[in-house]
Design a protein around this motif. Structure first.
Motif, PDB file in Angstrom:
ATOM      1  N   PRO A   1       0.834  -1.198   0.000  1.00 57.66           N
ATOM      2  CA  PRO A   1       0.000   0.000   0.000  1.00 57.66           C
ATOM      3  C   PRO A   1       0.870   1.251   0.000  1.00 57.66           C
ATOM      4  CG  PRO A   1      -0.686  -1.533   1.718  1.00 57.66           C
ATOM      5  CD  PRO A   1       0.620  -2.022   1.188  1.00 57.66           C
ATOM      6  N   GLY A   2       0.366   2.301  -0.621  1.00 56.07           N
ATOM      7  CA  GLY A   2       1.118   3.553  -0.654  1.00 56.07           C
ATOM      8  C   GLY A   2       0.814   4.333  -1.915  1.00 56.07           C
ATOM      9  N   GLU A   3       1.538   5.436  -2.056  1.00 53.98           N
ATOM     10  CA  GLU A   3       1.375   6.282  -3.239  1.00 53.98           C
ATOM     11  C   GLU A   3       2.622   6.199  -4.085  1.00 53.98           C
ATOM     12  OE1 GLU A   3      -1.209  10.022  -1.647  1.00 53.98           O
ATOM     13  OE2 GLU A   3       0.279  10.368  -3.233  1.00 53.98           O
ATOM     14  N   PHE A   4       2.438   5.858  -5.339  1.00 56.60           N
ATOM     15  CA  PHE A   4       3.588   5.671  -6.211  1.00 56.60           C
ATOM     16  C   PHE A   4       3.524   6.649  -7.378  1.00 56.60           C
ATOM     17  CE2 PHE A   4       2.489   1.698  -4.124  1.00 56.60           C
ATOM     18  CZ  PHE A   4       3.657   1.492  -3.405  1.00 56.60           C
ATOM     19  N   PRO A   5       4.529   7.489  -7.499  1.00 56.82           N
ATOM     20  CA  PRO A   5       4.510   8.436  -8.599  1.00 56.82           C
ATOM     21  C   PRO A   5       4.649   7.742  -9.953  1.00 56.82           C
ATOM     22  CG  PRO A   5       6.538   8.646  -7.322  1.00 56.82           C
ATOM     23  CD  PRO A   5       5.698   7.640  -6.629  1.00 56.82           C
ATOM     24  N   MET A   6       3.962   8.324 -10.902  1.00 63.99           N
ATOM     25  CA  MET A   6       3.953   7.793 -12.267  1.00 63.99           C
ATOM     26  C   MET A   6       4.290   8.992 -13.131  1.00 63.99           C
ATOM     27  SD  MET A   6       0.314   6.571 -13.823  1.00 63.99           S
ATOM     28  CE  MET A   6      -0.675   8.062 -13.973  1.00 63.99           C
ATOM     29  N   MET A   7       5.303   8.889 -13.945  1.00 70.16           N
ATOM     30  CA  MET A   7       5.696  10.080 -14.690  1.00 70.16           C
ATOM     31  C   MET A   7       6.083   9.775 -16.120  1.00 70.16           C
ATOM     32  SD  MET A   7       8.950  10.372 -12.314  1.00 70.16           S
ATOM     33  CE  MET A   7       8.477   9.004 -11.274  1.00 70.16           C
ATOM     34  N   CYS A   8       6.117  10.865 -16.877  1.00 73.86           N
ATOM     35  CA  CYS A   8       6.553  10.798 -18.266  1.00 73.86           C
ATOM     36  C   CYS A   8       8.061  10.947 -18.274  1.00 73.86           C
ATOM     37  CB  CYS A   8       5.899  11.913 -19.065  1.00 73.86           C
ATOM     38  SG  CYS A   8       6.449  11.991 -20.769  1.00 73.86           S
ATOM     39  N   HIS A   9       8.742  10.025 -18.926  1.00 76.22           N
ATOM     40  CA  HIS A   9      10.197  10.119 -18.972  1.00 76.22           C
ATOM     41  C   HIS A   9      10.741  10.171 -20.399  1.00 76.22           C
ATOM     42  CE1 HIS A   9       9.539   6.018 -19.751  1.00 76.22           C
ATOM     43  NE2 HIS A   9      10.697   5.537 -19.363  1.00 76.22           N
ATOM     44  N   GLU A  10       9.888  10.683 -21.300  1.00 75.01           N
ATOM     45  CA  GLU A  10      10.370  10.980 -22.650  1.00 75.01           C
ATOM     46  C   GLU A  10      10.116  12.465 -22.848  1.00 75.01           C
ATOM     47  OE1 GLU A  10      11.741   9.017 -24.926  1.00 75.01           O
ATOM     48  OE2 GLU A  10      11.533   7.121 -23.843  1.00 75.01           O
ATOM     49  N   TYR A  11      11.137  13.206 -23.209  1.00 78.42           N
ATOM     50  CA  TYR A  11      10.953  14.648 -23.336  1.00 78.42           C
ATOM     51  C   TYR A  11       9.871  14.940 -24.381  1.00 78.42           C
ATOM     52  CZ  TYR A  11      11.569  19.552 -23.893  1.00 78.42           C
ATOM     53  OH  TYR A  11      11.322  20.899 -23.952  1.00 78.42           O
ATOM     54  N   CYS A  12       8.816  15.666 -23.953  1.00 78.55           N
ATOM     55  CA  CYS A  12       7.667  15.856 -24.833  1.00 78.55           C
ATOM     56  C   CYS A  12       7.261  17.310 -24.959  1.00 78.55           C
ATOM     57  CB  CYS A  12       6.493  14.998 -24.350  1.00 78.55           C
ATOM     58  SG  CYS A  12       6.023  15.314 -22.650  1.00 78.55           S
ATOM     59  N   GLY A  13       8.148  18.203 -24.589  1.00 79.86           N
ATOM     60  CA  GLY A  13       7.825  19.610 -24.789  1.00 79.86           C
ATOM     61  C   GLY A  13       8.079  20.429 -23.544  1.00 79.86           C
ATOM     62  N   ILE A  14       7.646  21.670 -23.597  1.00 80.26           N
ATOM     63  CA  ILE A  14       8.022  22.676 -22.620  1.00 80.26           C
ATOM     64  C   ILE A  14       7.589  22.315 -21.191  1.00 80.26           C
ATOM     65  CG2 ILE A  14       5.973  24.122 -22.990  1.00 80.26           C
ATOM     66  CD1 ILE A  14       9.477  25.563 -22.746  1.00 80.26           C
ATOM     67  N   ALA A  15       6.457  21.616 -21.045  1.00 81.34           N
ATOM     68  CA  ALA A  15       5.984  21.282 -19.699  1.00 81.34           C
ATOM     69  C   ALA A  15       6.138  19.794 -19.394  1.00 81.34           C
ATOM     70  CB  ALA A  15       4.533  21.715 -19.514  1.00 81.34           C
ATOM     71  N   HIS A  16       7.056  19.159 -20.085  1.00 79.48           N
ATOM     72  CA  HIS A  16       7.330  17.727 -19.873  1.00 79.48           C
ATOM     73  C   HIS A  16       7.509  17.391 -18.387  1.00 79.48           C
ATOM     74  CE1 HIS A  16       9.637  14.023 -19.713  1.00 79.48           C
ATOM     75  NE2 HIS A  16      10.669  14.689 -19.248  1.00 79.48           N
ATOM     76  N   HIS A  17       8.223  18.250 -17.679  1.00 80.82           N
ATOM     77  CA  HIS A  17       8.546  17.967 -16.269  1.00 80.82           C
ATOM     78  C   HIS A  17       7.312  17.983 -15.367  1.00 80.82           C
ATOM     79  CE1 HIS A  17       8.502  22.293 -16.742  1.00 80.82           C
ATOM     80  NE2 HIS A  17       8.306  22.392 -15.444  1.00 80.82           N
ATOM     81  N   THR A  18       6.185  18.517 -15.865  1.00 81.15           N
ATOM     82  CA  THR A  18       4.968  18.553 -15.037  1.00 81.15           C
ATOM     83  C   THR A  18       4.074  17.338 -15.311  1.00 81.15           C
ATOM     84  OG1 THR A  18       3.633  19.722 -16.671  1.00 81.15           O
ATOM     85  CG2 THR A  18       4.969  21.070 -15.157  1.00 81.15           C
ATOM     86  N   MET A  19       4.457  16.524 -16.275  1.00 78.87           N
ATOM     87  CA  MET A  19       3.595  15.414 -16.685  1.00 78.87           C
ATOM     88  C   MET A  19       3.792  14.232 -15.744  1.00 78.87           C
ATOM     89  SD  MET A  19       3.088  13.860 -20.460  1.00 78.87           S
ATOM     90  CE  MET A  19       2.122  12.373 -20.726  1.00 78.87           C
ATOM     91  N   ALA A  20       2.941  14.186 -14.741  1.00 82.28           N
ATOM     92  CA  ALA A  20       3.074  13.137 -13.732  1.00 82.28           C
ATOM     93  C   ALA A  20       1.718  12.860 -13.105  1.00 82.28           C
ATOM     94  CB  ALA A  20       4.072  13.554 -12.662  1.00 82.28           C
ATOM     95  N   GLY A  21       1.590  11.662 -12.576  1.00 78.55           N
ATOM     96  CA  GLY A  21       0.374  11.280 -11.876  1.00 78.55           C
ATOM     97  C   GLY A  21       0.771  10.344 -10.756  1.00 78.55           C
ATOM     98  N   ARG A  22      -0.207   9.586 -10.250  1.00 73.58           N
ATOM     99  CA  ARG A  22       0.172   8.669  -9.176  1.00 73.58           C
ATOM    100  C   ARG A  22      -0.727   7.442  -9.158  1.00 73.58           C
ATOM    101  NH1 ARG A  22      -2.029  11.937  -3.928  1.00 73.58           N
ATOM    102  NH2 ARG A  22      -3.976  12.577  -4.899  1.00 73.58           N
ATOM    103  N   VAL A  23      -0.148   6.395  -8.645  1.00 71.35           N
ATOM    104  CA  VAL A  23      -0.898   5.164  -8.416  1.00 71.35           C
ATOM    105  C   VAL A  23      -1.071   5.068  -6.905  1.00 71.35           C
ATOM    106  CG1 VAL A  23      -0.945   2.663  -8.656  1.00 71.35           C
ATOM    107  CG2 VAL A  23       0.117   4.070 -10.443  1.00 71.35           C
ATOM    108  N   ILE A  24      -2.324   4.992  -6.469  1.00 70.83           N
ATOM    109  CA  ILE A  24      -2.593   4.869  -5.037  1.00 70.83           C
ATOM    110  C   ILE A  24      -3.005   3.423  -4.758  1.00 70.83           C
ATOM    111  CG2 ILE A  24      -4.046   5.661  -3.133  1.00 70.83           C
ATOM    112  CD1 ILE A  24      -4.269   8.331  -4.759  1.00 70.83           C
ATOM    113  N   VAL A  25      -2.194   2.762  -3.983  1.00 70.65           N
ATOM    114  CA  VAL A  25      -2.474   1.369  -3.634  1.00 70.65           C
ATOM    115  C   VAL A  25      -3.081   1.370  -2.237  1.00 70.65           C
ATOM    116  CG1 VAL A  25      -1.502  -0.924  -3.376  1.00 70.65           C
ATOM    117  CG2 VAL A  25      -0.561   0.631  -5.099  1.00 70.65           C
TER     118      VAL A  25
END
Ligand code: CUA
Length: 162
Positions: free
Chosen positions: A134-158
């Protein structure tokens, strides 16, 4: 051995590996492609990248339970979000991500679950992971996809099992 011959031997010592290495790599490529059958995903895993949101299963993105403890996440990626961006599953869940991109190349990276995949426009990516803790696991984009690439993230909540 005179000086000229020594120089020639040194040249040969460099030239031979520089031929042998590409030939070896080409041989390895040929063996894996035709012998071991390693290749890009087939046509069966493709969708029209312009009609992703109108094509099943991406017309209804979300988490679907497909069996006891088995879940499927139907996911689209687009600049600069995942849909769904937050995924909730109970501990012990086996989760298959079925995902694609609507625009450019994105990545799906969930380090704690050893998920590391590319999401290509029009290509369906399938990757399965188990979430035991159980916990919160970050899920992110790791292919450079443009100016806001670094903000592209979500999470998996177990969630802990009740
Ligand atoms: Cu999407 Cu980086």
């Amino acid at each position: 051995m005179n000086r000229n011959t020594t120089v020639y031997l040194y040249e040969l010592a460099w030239i031979l590996p520089s031929i042998a290495i590409p030939v070896g790599m080409l041989a390895a490529l040929t063996v894996t492609a035709f012998g071991a059958g390693i290749h890009l995903p087939s046509m069966a895993g493709r969708v029209d990248p312009r009609r992703v949101t109108a094509t099943a299963p991406f017309d209804a993105p979300g988490v679907v339970q497909v069996g006891p403890g088995i879940y499927e996440v139907r996911m689209t990626s687009q600049i600069w979000t995942f849909t769904p961006n937050e995924i909730r599953v109970p501990a012990g869940a086996t989760v298959t991500f079925v995902a694609t991109s609507q625009d450019v190349v994105h990545g799906l990276f969930i380090p704690q679950a050893h998920v590391n995949a590319m999401l290509l426009p029009g290509q369906v990516t399938r990757v399965t992971a188990r979430f035991d803790t159980p916990g919160e696991f970050p899920m992110m984009c790791h292919e450079y996809c443009g100016i806001a690439h670094h903000t592209m993230a979500g999470r998996v909540i177990v969630e802990p099992r009740r």
